[in-house]
Design a protein around this motif. Structure first.
Motif, PDB file in Angstrom:
ATOM      1  N   ASP A   1      -1.469   1.415  27.913  1.00 39.39           N
ATOM      2  CA  ASP A   1      -1.283   2.029  26.407  1.00 39.39           C
ATOM      3  C   ASP A   1      -0.226   2.878  26.314  1.00 39.39           C
ATOM      4  OD1 ASP A   1      -3.215   0.386  25.651  1.00 39.39           O
ATOM      5  OD2 ASP A   1      -5.020   1.738  25.541  1.00 39.39           O
ATOM      6  N   GLU A   2      -0.074   4.130  27.481  1.00 42.91           N
ATOM      7  CA  GLU A   2       0.587   5.153  27.373  1.00 42.91           C
ATOM      8  C   GLU A   2       2.134   4.625  27.597  1.00 42.91           C
ATOM      9  OE1 GLU A   2      -2.210   4.946  28.776  1.00 42.91           O
ATOM     10  OE2 GLU A   2      -3.324   6.683  28.144  1.00 42.91           O
TER      11      GLU A   2
ATOM     12  N   SER B   1      -6.564  -4.916  37.771  1.00 46.75           N
ATOM     13  CA  SER B   1      -6.398  -5.579  36.605  1.00 46.75           C
ATOM     14  C   SER B   1      -5.561  -4.599  35.548  1.00 46.75           C
ATOM     15  CB  SER B   1      -7.945  -5.550  36.073  1.00 46.75           C
ATOM     16  OG  SER B   1      -7.730  -5.415  34.470  1.00 46.75           O
ATOM     17  N   SER B   2      -5.529  -3.307  35.555  1.00 44.83           N
ATOM     18  CA  SER B   2      -4.685  -2.472  35.051  1.00 44.83           C
ATOM     19  C   SER B   2      -3.040  -2.678  35.281  1.00 44.83           C
ATOM     20  CB  SER B   2      -5.008  -1.117  35.059  1.00 44.83           C
ATOM     21  OG  SER B   2      -6.312  -0.629  34.602  1.00 44.83           O
TER      22      SER B   2
ATOM     23  N   LYS C   1       3.153  -6.690  33.167  1.00 46.25           N
ATOM     24  CA  LYS C   1       3.442  -7.729  32.242  1.00 46.25           C
ATOM     25  C   LYS C   1       4.364  -6.945  31.164  1.00 46.25           C
ATOM     26  CE  LYS C   1       0.236 -11.248  32.473  1.00 46.25           C
ATOM     27  NZ  LYS C   1      -1.221 -11.669  31.976  1.00 46.25           N
ATOM     28  N   LEU C   2       3.950  -5.772  30.861  1.00 50.27           N
ATOM     29  CA  LEU C   2       4.494  -4.833  29.779  1.00 50.27           C
ATOM     30  C   LEU C   2       5.775  -4.253  30.403  1.00 50.27           C
ATOM     31  CD1 LEU C   2       4.009  -3.913  26.897  1.00 50.27           C
ATOM     32  CD2 LEU C   2       2.955  -1.820  27.796  1.00 50.27           C
ATOM     33  N   ALA C   3       5.828  -3.629  31.425  1.00 48.39           N
ATOM     34  CA  ALA C   3       6.902  -3.146  32.285  1.00 48.39           C
ATOM     35  C   ALA C   3       8.196  -4.232  32.447  1.00 48.39           C
ATOM     36  CB  ALA C   3       6.730  -2.438  33.360  1.00 48.39           C
ATOM     37  N   ALA C   4       7.700  -5.297  32.642  1.00 50.83           N
ATOM     38  CA  ALA C   4       8.772  -6.486  32.957  1.00 50.83           C
ATOM     39  C   ALA C   4       9.733  -6.647  31.627  1.00 50.83           C
ATOM     40  CB  ALA C   4       8.253  -7.730  33.222  1.00 50.83           C
ATOM     41  N   HIS C   5       9.350  -6.146  30.536  1.00 53.63           N
ATOM     42  CA  HIS C   5      10.354  -6.155  29.439  1.00 53.63           C
ATOM     43  C   HIS C   5      11.553  -5.154  29.728  1.00 53.63           C
ATOM     44  CE1 HIS C   5       7.908  -8.609  26.825  1.00 53.63           C
ATOM     45  NE2 HIS C   5       6.949  -7.679  27.355  1.00 53.63           N
TER      46      HIS C   5
END
Ligand code: SF4
Length: 242
Positions: free
Chosen positions: A123-124, A151-152, A158-162
Protein backbone atom coordinates in the motif's frame (compact mmCIF):
# COMPACT_ATOMS: atom_id res chain seq x y z
CA UNK A 1 5.94 18.23 8.20
CA UNK A 2 9.04 16.92 9.96
CA UNK A 3 10.80 13.57 9.67
CA UNK A 4 13.50 11.69 11.52
CA UNK A 5 16.47 11.12 9.21
CA UNK A 6 19.63 9.15 9.95
CA UNK A 7 21.90 10.73 7.36
CA UNK A 8 22.20 12.53 4.04
CA UNK A 9 25.41 12.04 2.07
CA UNK A 10 26.92 11.68 -1.38
CA UNK A 11 28.49 8.38 -2.38
CA UNK A 12 28.48 5.65 -5.00
CA UNK A 13 25.73 3.09 -5.33
CA UNK A 14 27.30 -0.11 -4.03
CA UNK A 15 24.77 -2.74 -5.06
CA UNK A 16 22.96 -4.02 -8.12
CA UNK A 17 23.00 -2.88 -11.75
CA UNK A 18 23.52 0.79 -10.86
CA UNK A 19 26.73 0.03 -8.98
CA UNK A 20 29.24 2.83 -9.35
CA UNK A 21 26.74 5.59 -10.13
CA UNK A 22 27.05 8.63 -7.93
CA UNK A 23 24.00 9.22 -5.78
CA UNK A 24 22.87 11.35 -2.89
CA UNK A 25 21.57 9.01 -0.19
CA UNK A 26 18.74 9.93 2.18
CA UNK A 27 18.68 7.30 4.92
CA UNK A 28 15.41 7.18 6.82
CA UNK A 29 15.17 5.61 10.26
CA UNK A 30 13.33 2.43 11.22
CA UNK A 31 12.47 -0.81 9.45
CA UNK A 32 9.48 -3.16 9.50
CA UNK A 33 11.74 -6.25 9.19
CA UNK A 34 14.69 -7.69 11.10
CA UNK A 35 16.99 -9.54 8.67
CA UNK A 36 19.73 -11.46 10.44
CA UNK A 37 22.40 -10.05 8.10
CA UNK A 38 21.27 -6.40 8.35
CA UNK A 39 24.17 -3.93 8.04
CA UNK A 40 22.17 -0.79 8.86
CA UNK A 41 20.88 -1.64 12.33
CA UNK A 42 21.89 1.85 13.48
CA UNK A 43 18.93 3.13 11.48
CA UNK A 44 16.48 1.25 13.75
CA UNK A 45 16.95 3.66 16.62
CA UNK A 46 15.60 7.15 16.90
CA UNK A 47 18.55 9.46 16.28
CA UNK A 48 18.63 12.73 18.13
CA UNK A 49 20.51 14.28 15.23
CA UNK A 50 20.78 13.66 11.50
CA UNK A 51 24.27 13.44 9.96
CA UNK A 52 24.35 15.80 7.02
CA UNK A 53 27.40 15.78 4.78
CA UNK A 54 28.75 19.31 4.45
CA UNK A 55 29.72 19.01 0.79
CA UNK A 56 29.59 16.09 -1.63
CA UNK A 57 32.42 13.64 -0.99
CA UNK A 58 33.94 15.65 1.87
CA UNK A 59 33.15 12.98 4.48
CA UNK A 60 32.57 15.82 6.94
CA UNK A 61 29.21 16.10 8.62
CA UNK A 62 27.03 18.56 10.45
CA UNK A 63 24.70 17.14 13.09
CA UNK A 64 21.23 18.67 12.83
CA UNK A 65 18.59 17.95 15.52
CA UNK A 66 15.81 15.55 14.47
CA UNK A 67 13.13 15.61 13.25
CA UNK A 68 14.05 17.70 10.20
CA UNK A 69 11.58 19.94 8.40
CA UNK A 70 11.15 18.48 4.90
CA UNK A 71 11.92 21.85 3.38
CA UNK A 72 15.29 21.81 5.18
CA UNK A 73 15.91 18.19 4.20
CA UNK A 74 15.34 19.14 0.56
CA UNK A 75 17.85 21.96 1.00
CA UNK A 76 20.51 19.57 2.35
CA UNK A 77 19.95 17.19 -0.57
CA UNK A 78 20.10 19.94 -3.16
CA UNK A 79 23.23 21.38 -1.61
CA UNK A 80 25.00 18.07 -2.40
CA UNK A 81 23.46 18.01 -5.87
CA UNK A 82 25.55 21.02 -6.85
CA UNK A 83 27.92 18.31 -8.10
CA UNK A 84 26.56 16.01 -10.77
CA UNK A 85 24.77 12.89 -9.47
CA UNK A 86 22.80 10.16 -11.21
CA UNK A 87 19.88 10.04 -8.77
CA UNK A 88 18.78 10.39 -5.17
CA UNK A 89 18.56 7.10 -3.30
CA UNK A 90 15.80 6.81 -0.70
CA UNK A 91 17.12 4.17 1.65
CA UNK A 92 17.02 3.00 5.23
CA UNK A 93 15.94 1.09 7.18
CA UNK A 94 12.82 0.95 5.06
CA UNK A 95 12.02 4.21 3.27
CA UNK A 96 8.42 3.16 2.61
CA UNK A 97 7.78 3.59 6.34
CA UNK A 98 8.02 7.32 5.47
CA UNK A 99 5.66 7.86 2.56
CA UNK A 100 4.39 11.24 3.76
CA UNK A 101 7.93 12.58 3.85
CA UNK A 102 8.71 11.13 0.41
CA UNK A 103 5.62 12.77 -1.07
CA UNK A 104 6.58 16.12 0.38
CA UNK A 105 10.27 15.82 -0.54
CA UNK A 106 9.86 14.63 -4.15
CA UNK A 107 8.73 17.93 -5.72
CA UNK A 108 11.97 19.58 -4.54
CA UNK A 109 14.23 17.02 -6.26
CA UNK A 110 14.94 17.48 -9.96
CA UNK A 111 16.84 14.25 -10.66
CA UNK A 112 15.44 10.66 -10.58
CA UNK A 113 14.38 9.11 -7.27
CA UNK A 114 15.77 5.62 -6.67
CA UNK A 115 13.93 3.58 -4.04
CA UNK A 116 15.78 0.86 -2.08
CA UNK A 117 13.09 -1.25 -0.46
CA UNK A 118 12.53 -4.61 1.18
CA UNK A 119 9.53 -5.10 -1.11
CA UNK A 120 6.85 -5.82 1.45
CA UNK A 121 4.83 -2.60 1.99
CA UNK A 122 2.45 -2.75 -0.97
CA UNK A 123 0.00 0.00 0.00
CA UNK A 124 2.85 2.34 0.81
CA UNK A 125 4.47 1.73 -2.58
CA UNK A 126 1.16 2.53 -4.22
CA UNK A 127 1.12 5.88 -2.43
CA UNK A 128 4.46 7.05 -3.87
CA UNK A 129 4.76 5.01 -7.07
CA UNK A 130 4.15 7.95 -9.38
CA UNK A 131 7.09 9.83 -7.80
CA UNK A 132 9.68 7.05 -8.06
CA UNK A 133 11.77 6.39 -11.18
CA UNK A 134 13.80 3.26 -10.29
CA UNK A 135 12.91 0.56 -7.76
CA UNK A 136 15.53 -1.70 -6.21
CA UNK A 137 13.36 -4.36 -4.60
CA UNK A 138 14.61 -7.05 -2.29
CA UNK A 139 12.97 -10.44 -2.04
CA UNK A 140 13.60 -11.61 1.49
CA UNK A 141 13.96 -15.35 1.89
CA UNK A 142 12.30 -16.82 5.00
CA UNK A 143 15.72 -17.95 6.22
CA UNK A 144 16.74 -14.26 6.36
CA UNK A 145 13.81 -12.89 8.33
CA UNK A 146 12.16 -15.86 10.02
CA UNK A 147 8.93 -14.97 8.14
CA UNK A 148 7.37 -15.84 4.79
CA UNK A 149 6.74 -12.65 2.80
CA UNK A 150 6.23 -14.22 -0.64
CA UNK A 151 2.60 -13.18 -0.90
CA UNK A 152 3.46 -9.54 -0.18
CA UNK A 153 6.47 -9.69 -2.51
CA UNK A 154 4.24 -10.98 -5.31
CA UNK A 155 1.76 -8.10 -4.96
CA UNK A 156 4.58 -5.59 -4.52
CA UNK A 157 6.41 -6.69 -7.66
CA UNK A 158 3.23 -6.58 -9.77
CA UNK A 159 2.84 -2.95 -8.76
CA UNK A 160 6.54 -2.10 -9.05
CA UNK A 161 6.62 -3.54 -12.58
CA UNK A 162 4.82 -0.38 -13.75
CA UNK A 163 8.19 1.33 -13.22
CA UNK A 164 11.81 0.40 -13.86
CA UNK A 165 12.43 -2.34 -11.31
CA UNK A 166 15.02 -4.97 -10.54
CA UNK A 167 15.03 -7.57 -7.79
CA UNK A 168 17.88 -8.35 -5.44
CA UNK A 169 18.18 -11.48 -3.30
CA UNK A 170 20.84 -11.69 -0.61
CA UNK A 171 22.08 -15.25 -0.32
CA UNK A 172 23.82 -16.77 2.67
CA UNK A 173 24.79 -20.26 3.72
CA UNK A 174 21.36 -20.50 5.36
CA UNK A 175 19.50 -19.98 2.06
CA UNK A 176 17.77 -23.12 0.79
CA UNK A 177 16.95 -24.16 -2.77
CA UNK A 178 13.26 -24.55 -1.86
CA UNK A 179 12.77 -20.95 -0.74
CA UNK A 180 14.94 -19.67 -3.60
CA UNK A 181 12.75 -21.55 -6.12
CA UNK A 182 9.68 -19.86 -4.64
CA UNK A 183 11.35 -16.45 -4.97
CA UNK A 184 12.09 -17.19 -8.62
CA UNK A 185 8.46 -18.10 -9.26
CA UNK A 186 7.38 -14.74 -7.78
CA UNK A 187 9.50 -12.94 -10.39
CA UNK A 188 8.76 -15.25 -13.32
CA UNK A 189 5.00 -14.99 -12.72
CA UNK A 190 5.17 -11.19 -13.01
CA UNK A 191 7.69 -10.92 -15.87
CA UNK A 192 10.63 -13.14 -16.77
CA UNK A 193 12.57 -10.17 -18.09
CA UNK A 194 12.75 -8.39 -14.72
CA UNK A 195 16.48 -8.38 -13.85
CA UNK A 196 17.53 -10.44 -10.84
CA UNK A 197 20.71 -9.69 -8.90
CA UNK A 198 22.14 -12.40 -6.67
CA UNK A 199 24.11 -10.77 -3.90
CA UNK A 200 26.24 -13.03 -1.69
CA UNK A 201 25.93 -11.90 1.91
CA UNK A 202 28.76 -9.67 3.16
CA UNK A 203 29.89 -11.08 6.49
CA UNK A 204 32.92 -11.95 8.57
CA UNK A 205 31.09 -14.97 10.01
CA UNK A 206 32.47 -17.98 8.16
CA UNK A 207 29.32 -20.02 9.00
CA UNK A 208 27.17 -17.46 7.14
CA UNK A 209 29.35 -17.16 4.04
CA UNK A 210 28.05 -18.73 0.87
CA UNK A 211 30.35 -21.16 -0.93
CA UNK A 212 31.02 -20.53 -4.61
CA UNK A 213 29.57 -23.96 -5.43
CA UNK A 214 26.31 -23.11 -3.71
CA UNK A 215 26.21 -19.65 -5.28
CA UNK A 216 26.63 -21.11 -8.76
CA UNK A 217 23.88 -23.65 -8.07
CA UNK A 218 21.49 -20.79 -7.25
CA UNK A 219 22.72 -18.98 -10.37
CA UNK A 220 21.93 -21.99 -12.59
CA UNK A 221 18.47 -22.30 -11.04
CA UNK A 222 17.74 -18.64 -11.78
CA UNK A 223 19.02 -18.85 -15.35
CA UNK A 224 16.56 -21.69 -15.97
CA UNK A 225 13.55 -19.42 -15.53
CA UNK A 226 14.61 -15.76 -15.84
CA UNK A 227 16.17 -13.82 -18.71
CA UNK A 228 18.51 -11.42 -16.88
CA UNK A 229 20.39 -12.82 -13.91
CA UNK A 230 23.68 -11.49 -12.54
CA UNK A 231 25.85 -12.07 -9.49
CA UNK A 232 26.96 -8.72 -8.06
CA UNK A 233 28.53 -8.54 -4.58
CA UNK A 234 28.31 -5.41 -2.42
CA UNK A 235 30.99 -2.95 -3.51
CA UNK A 236 31.06 -0.57 -0.52
CA UNK A 237 33.51 -2.73 1.37
CA UNK A 238 35.84 -3.19 -1.60
CA UNK A 239 35.97 0.56 -2.19
CA UNK A 240 35.87 1.43 1.52
CA UNK A 241 33.08 3.94 0.98
CA UNK A 242 29.93 4.79 2.95
S1 SF4 B 1 14.96 -4.91 5.34
FE1 SF4 B 1 16.97 -3.97 5.10
S2 SF4 B 1 17.09 -2.42 6.73
FE2 SF4 B 1 15.38 -3.80 7.24
S3 SF4 B 1 16.29 -5.35 8.59
FE3 SF4 B 1 16.37 -6.17 6.50
S4 SF4 B 1 18.40 -5.57 5.72
FE4 SF4 B 1 17.98 -4.29 7.55
Amino acid sequence: MRETVVEVFSSLQGEGPYVGYRQVFVRFSGCNLRCHYCDTTESFQYDKAARIEKSAGSGQFNFIPNPLAIYDLAGYVNQLLILRHHSVSLTGGEPLCHTSAIKELAPFIEIPLYLETNGVLVDELNEVLSLIHIISMDIKLPSSTGQDYFSSHRRFLKLAAHKEVFVKIVLSNQSSQGEFAEALSVIADVNKSIPLILQPVTTHDEREKLSTTKLLTFFEMALECLEHVRIIPQMHHLLNIL
